[in-house]
Design a protein around this motif. Structure first.
Motif, PDB file in Angstrom:
ATOM      1  N   ALA A   1       0.837  -1.205   0.000  1.00 51.91           N
ATOM      2  CA  ALA A   1       0.000   0.000   0.000  1.00 51.91           C
ATOM      3  C   ALA A   1       0.873   1.255   0.000  1.00 51.91           C
ATOM      4  O   ALA A   1       0.599   2.212  -0.726  1.00 51.91           O
ATOM      5  CB  ALA A   1      -0.937  -0.004   1.208  1.00 51.91           C
ATOM      6  N   ALA A   2       1.930   1.238   0.808  1.00 54.18           N
ATOM      7  CA  ALA A   2       2.842   2.381   0.853  1.00 54.18           C
ATOM      8  C   ALA A   2       3.589   2.528  -0.464  1.00 54.18           C
ATOM      9  O   ALA A   2       3.804   3.643  -0.943  1.00 54.18           O
ATOM     10  CB  ALA A   2       3.827   2.218   2.014  1.00 54.18           C
ATOM     11  N   LEU A   3       3.971   1.411  -1.053  1.00 55.28           N
ATOM     12  CA  LEU A   3       4.671   1.426  -2.341  1.00 55.28           C
ATOM     13  C   LEU A   3       3.807   2.065  -3.427  1.00 55.28           C
ATOM     14  O   LEU A   3       4.287   2.900  -4.215  1.00 55.28           O
ATOM     15  CB  LEU A   3       5.061   0.002  -2.743  1.00 55.28           C
ATOM     16  CG  LEU A   3       5.748  -0.178  -4.082  1.00 55.28           C
ATOM     17  CD1 LEU A   3       7.139   0.439  -4.068  1.00 55.28           C
ATOM     18  CD2 LEU A   3       5.836  -1.657  -4.429  1.00 55.28           C
ATOM     19  N   GLU A   4       2.546   1.702  -3.443  1.00 53.25           N
ATOM     20  CA  GLU A   4       1.617   2.283  -4.420  1.00 53.25           C
ATOM     21  C   GLU A   4       1.560   3.805  -4.271  1.00 53.25           C
ATOM     22  O   GLU A   4       1.625   4.537  -5.254  1.00 53.25           O
ATOM     23  CB  GLU A   4       0.228   1.669  -4.243  1.00 53.25           C
ATOM     24  CG  GLU A   4      -0.780   2.107  -5.279  1.00 53.25           C
ATOM     25  CD  GLU A   4      -2.113   1.399  -5.104  1.00 53.25           C
ATOM     26  OE1 GLU A   4      -3.150   2.100  -5.096  1.00 53.25           O
ATOM     27  OE2 GLU A   4      -2.118   0.163  -4.968  1.00 53.25           O
ATOM     28  N   ARG A   5       1.474   4.265  -3.041  1.00 55.02           N
ATOM     29  CA  ARG A   5       1.415   5.717  -2.787  1.00 55.02           C
ATOM     30  C   ARG A   5       2.729   6.392  -3.173  1.00 55.02           C
ATOM     31  O   ARG A   5       2.725   7.483  -3.743  1.00 55.02           O
ATOM     32  CB  ARG A   5       1.091   5.968  -1.307  1.00 55.02           C
ATOM     33  CG  ARG A   5       0.803   7.414  -0.992  1.00 55.02           C
ATOM     34  CD  ARG A   5      -0.452   7.889  -1.751  1.00 55.02           C
ATOM     35  NE  ARG A   5      -0.567   9.312  -1.700  1.00 55.02           N
ATOM     36  CZ  ARG A   5      -0.196  10.153  -2.675  1.00 55.02           C
ATOM     37  NH1 ARG A   5       0.338   9.705  -3.789  1.00 55.02           N
ATOM     38  NH2 ARG A   5      -0.367  11.446  -2.541  1.00 55.02           N
ATOM     39  N   ALA A   6       3.855   5.753  -2.875  1.00 62.13           N
ATOM     40  CA  ALA A   6       5.166   6.312  -3.227  1.00 62.13           C
ATOM     41  C   ALA A   6       5.351   6.361  -4.744  1.00 62.13           C
ATOM     42  O   ALA A   6       5.920   7.324  -5.273  1.00 62.13           O
ATOM     43  CB  ALA A   6       6.277   5.493  -2.580  1.00 62.13           C
ATOM     44  N   GLU A   7       4.857   5.348  -5.442  1.00 64.67           N
ATOM     45  CA  GLU A   7       4.943   5.359  -6.910  1.00 64.67           C
ATOM     46  C   GLU A   7       4.131   6.510  -7.488  1.00 64.67           C
ATOM     47  O   GLU A   7       4.577   7.184  -8.417  1.00 64.67           O
ATOM     48  CB  GLU A   7       4.468   4.019  -7.476  1.00 64.67           C
ATOM     49  CG  GLU A   7       5.467   2.904  -7.292  1.00 64.67           C
ATOM     50  CD  GLU A   7       4.953   1.546  -7.740  1.00 64.67           C
ATOM     51  OE1 GLU A   7       3.703   1.329  -7.736  1.00 64.67           O
ATOM     52  OE2 GLU A   7       5.787   0.685  -8.063  1.00 64.67           O
ATOM     53  N   GLU A   8       2.925   6.739  -6.945  1.00 62.08           N
ATOM     54  CA  GLU A   8       2.091   7.845  -7.403  1.00 62.08           C
ATOM     55  C   GLU A   8       2.800   9.185  -7.212  1.00 62.08           C
ATOM     56  O   GLU A   8       2.657  10.087  -8.028  1.00 62.08           O
ATOM     57  CB  GLU A   8       0.754   7.865  -6.643  1.00 62.08           C
ATOM     58  CG  GLU A   8      -0.169   6.723  -6.981  1.00 62.08           C
ATOM     59  CD  GLU A   8      -1.370   6.646  -6.039  1.00 62.08           C
ATOM     60  OE1 GLU A   8      -1.533   7.528  -5.163  1.00 62.08           O
ATOM     61  OE2 GLU A   8      -2.140   5.674  -6.158  1.00 62.08           O
ATOM     62  N   ALA A   9       3.577   9.301  -6.129  1.00 66.83           N
ATOM     63  CA  ALA A   9       4.290  10.548  -5.822  1.00 66.83           C
ATOM     64  C   ALA A   9       5.639  10.636  -6.544  1.00 66.83           C
ATOM     65  O   ALA A   9       6.342  11.633  -6.397  1.00 66.83           O
ATOM     66  CB  ALA A   9       4.504  10.656  -4.317  1.00 66.83           C
ATOM     67  N   LYS A  10       5.974   9.587  -7.292  1.00 63.03           N
ATOM     68  CA  LYS A  10       7.277   9.520  -7.976  1.00 63.03           C
ATOM     69  C   LYS A  10       8.428   9.668  -6.968  1.00 63.03           C
ATOM     70  O   LYS A  10       9.425  10.345  -7.221  1.00 63.03           O
ATOM     71  CB  LYS A  10       7.364  10.552  -9.091  1.00 63.03           C
ATOM     72  CG  LYS A  10       6.353  10.321 -10.201  1.00 63.03           C
ATOM     73  CD  LYS A  10       6.477  11.356 -11.302  1.00 63.03           C
ATOM     74  CE  LYS A  10       5.578  11.089 -12.475  1.00 63.03           C
ATOM     75  NZ  LYS A  10       4.193  10.960 -12.238  1.00 63.03           N
ATOM     76  N   ASP A  11       8.278   8.990  -5.833  1.00 65.14           N
ATOM     77  CA  ASP A  11       9.245   9.016  -4.741  1.00 65.14           C
ATOM     78  C   ASP A  11      10.124   7.767  -4.840  1.00 65.14           C
ATOM     79  O   ASP A  11       9.899   6.767  -4.157  1.00 65.14           O
ATOM     80  CB  ASP A  11       8.498   9.084  -3.407  1.00 65.14           C
ATOM     81  CG  ASP A  11       9.407   9.102  -2.199  1.00 65.14           C
ATOM     82  OD1 ASP A  11      10.637   8.996  -2.348  1.00 65.14           O
ATOM     83  OD2 ASP A  11       8.872   9.210  -1.085  1.00 65.14           O
ATOM     84  N   ALA A  12      11.136   7.824  -5.706  1.00 64.23           N
ATOM     85  CA  ALA A  12      11.990   6.673  -5.985  1.00 64.23           C
ATOM     86  C   ALA A  12      12.717   6.121  -4.753  1.00 64.23           C
ATOM     87  O   ALA A  12      12.786   4.903  -4.589  1.00 64.23           O
ATOM     88  CB  ALA A  12      12.982   7.018  -7.102  1.00 64.23           C
ATOM     89  N   PRO A  13      13.268   6.957  -3.853  1.00 67.89           N
ATOM     90  CA  PRO A  13      13.935   6.376  -2.684  1.00 67.89           C
ATOM     91  C   PRO A  13      12.984   5.554  -1.796  1.00 67.89           C
ATOM     92  O   PRO A  13      13.364   4.499  -1.289  1.00 67.89           O
ATOM     93  CB  PRO A  13      14.464   7.598  -1.927  1.00 67.89           C
ATOM     94  CG  PRO A  13      14.616   8.652  -2.965  1.00 67.89           C
ATOM     95  CD  PRO A  13      13.481   8.409  -3.922  1.00 67.89           C
ATOM     96  N   THR A  14      11.758   6.019  -1.644  1.00 67.91           N
ATOM     97  CA  THR A  14      10.792   5.264  -0.846  1.00 67.91           C
ATOM     98  C   THR A  14      10.382   3.996  -1.583  1.00 67.91           C
ATOM     99  O   THR A  14      10.246   2.933  -0.963  1.00 67.91           O
ATOM    100  CB  THR A  14       9.568   6.136  -0.494  1.00 67.91           C
ATOM    101  OG1 THR A  14      10.015   7.265   0.257  1.00 67.91           O
ATOM    102  CG2 THR A  14       8.544   5.365   0.320  1.00 67.91           C
ATOM    103  N   VAL A  15      10.194   4.076  -2.890  1.00 66.54           N
ATOM    104  CA  VAL A  15       9.882   2.885  -3.683  1.00 66.54           C
ATOM    105  C   VAL A  15      10.985   1.847  -3.504  1.00 66.54           C
ATOM    106  O   VAL A  15      10.713   0.662  -3.277  1.00 66.54           O
ATOM    107  CB  VAL A  15       9.675   3.237  -5.179  1.00 66.54           C
ATOM    108  CG1 VAL A  15       9.637   1.987  -6.044  1.00 66.54           C
ATOM    109  CG2 VAL A  15       8.405   4.063  -5.359  1.00 66.54           C
TER     110      VAL A  15
END
Length: 170
Positions: A134-148
């Motif tokens: 779930a967090a990965l999906e949100r990080a991908e939407e935000a284009k947050d590569a380090p979190t992904v």
């Protein structure tokens, strides 16, 4: 010096703008999902460590060593998750009360038998994997590569742990 855009910067507690190319709204949403991940991860860490101390029975050595390997790795991950939340400009939760509100898993209230410990940890690792997705999906939407990247690594570890634990029950 680049001009800070209001879309991707915000004030921190010290008044220094964060301008990393992710909007304040997206950073807040990702940090919230990471906070859930931290709460689940901490709960699983504590449970795994508890089981390491208290396991008994014919699989004692195997489980004692396996649990130690897993809780040691989980301990290191807690810091990485919390530091990512801080890098996004938010405070990381750090109390049992906060974790109780954020976690999707609960710690056992007693000391289960060895096989039940294994079952509990399979479910715990799977729960953390679901939280990470779930967090990965949100990080991908935000284009947050380090979190992904962080969450992809955590998914790999928790899915592998669940598989290894599940294999003990077959």
């Amino acid at each position: 010096m680049a001009k800070a855009s209001s879309k991707s910067s915000s004030k921190t507690e010290k008044g220094i703008a964060i301008d990393i190319g992710i909007s304040a709204k997206d950073r807040e949403a990702v940090a919230h999902e990471l906070s859930k991940m931290l709460a689940d991860s901490y709960t699983l860490y504590l449970t795994t460590h508890n089981f390491h101390w208290n396991v008994t029975g014919p699989l004692f050595n195997t489980l004692h060593d396996m649990f130690m390997t897993q809780y040691t790795e989980q301990w290191q991950a807690l810091d990485e998750i919390a530091e990512r939340i801080r890098a996004l400009g938010h405070y990381a939760p750090g109390t049992y009360a906060q974790y109780g509100k954020l976690a999707s898993i609960t710690a056992p209230t007693d000391v289960p038998e060895a096989n039940d410990m294994v079952r509990f940890l399979v479910k715990g690792n799977e729960a953390v994997a679901k939280t990470a997705r779930a967090a990965l999906e949100r990080a991908e939407e935000a284009k947050d590569a380090p979190t992904v990247d962080l969450l992809t690594r955590r998914l790999d570890i928790h899915e592998k742990n669940a598989w290894m634990l599940r294999s003990l029950l077959q």
